[in-house]
Enzyme design. Structure first.
Site: not given
Length: 239
Positions: A8, A129
């Site tokens: 990330d 998500d």
């Protein structure tokens, strides 16, 4: 089941968040390409990248470290975060990305997902998500009334390569993945489903694999913290 080590990216560094909160970022490596290479050296088949700044900005922000990873690491790589138009999709694929992940636009502009999947067969995934089964967008900052399973089913005929399903409340929390919800989604659609969020141990990976319906799993914090040994995990999954 394929294990995808996660990198990330925030402000050019490899970080991990808790529950998707940007102010909870822990920097694990200031050189994302070196981090990616360490995963490759351990034997990974794929890399999973997320441009966290890009997810909020709506346009790529961490292009430099992504490009450095693509140049250095010779394994297929997928990227999500800030990819919301055909030009950006085409640019990333031209630079050597194997798969783009479309998240926010899957809710806000599903026709773009279909167009991209037709234009780039096998290279477009959808990132779903969710908090409590409802899809969140724009870097997880906006919760919608769209249910994950309903949105996933709407793409059955689109030709997308995979669905990356993230349970936001498990992400970065090291409390284990939501195996039941991920397996239920995988059973509800014919599209391969990749689990994301909460993978904290080898037992978690085994539980996901043993459902028999989950195509892959993404792990980040557990690899950085040492709770999960990548090489050992890959050997177990290959057995």
């Amino acid at each position: 089941m394929i294990l995808y080590p996660a990198i990330d990216l925030k402000d050019g560094a490899a970080v991990r968040l808790i529950h998707g909160e940007m102010d909870s970022a822990t920097v694990f490596n200031g050189d994302p390409a070196a981090q990616a290479q360490s995963f490759v050296d351990a034997g990974c088949q794929w890399l999973h990248l997320v441009d966290l700044n890009g997810a909020f900005a709506g346009t790529p922000v961490n292009a430099a470290p992504v490009e450095a990873i693509l140049k250095q690491c010779k394994v297929p790589t997928q990227l999500g975060g800030g990819i919301r138009d055909m030009a950006t999709i085409a640019r990333w694929l031209d630079l050597g990305l194997s798969r783009v992940i479309l998240g926010t636009v899957a809710v806000e502009d599903p026709d773009l997902v279909r167009e991209a999947a037709r234009a780039f067969p096998g290279q477009v995934a959808v990132g779903l998500d969710a908090r409590n089964g409802r899809v969140a967008t724009r870097g997880w900052a906006q919760e919608t009334d769209v249910m994950v399973t309903d949105l996933a089913r709407s793409f059955e005929d689109a030709g997308i390569a995979a669905i990356i399903y993230t349970d936001i409340l498990r992400d970065g929390a090291m409390k284990g993945p939501n195996v039941a919800a991920t397996a239920a989604l995988a059973k509800a659609v014919s599209i391969p489903v990749i689990a994301s969020g909460g993978v904290a141990s080898l037992d978690d990976l085994i539980a996901l694999r043993d459902t028999g319906v989950i195509a892959g799993a993404i792990s980040g914090r557990a690899l950085y913290d040492g709770a999960l040994d990548l090489a050992a995990a890959l050997r177990t999954l290959a057995a």
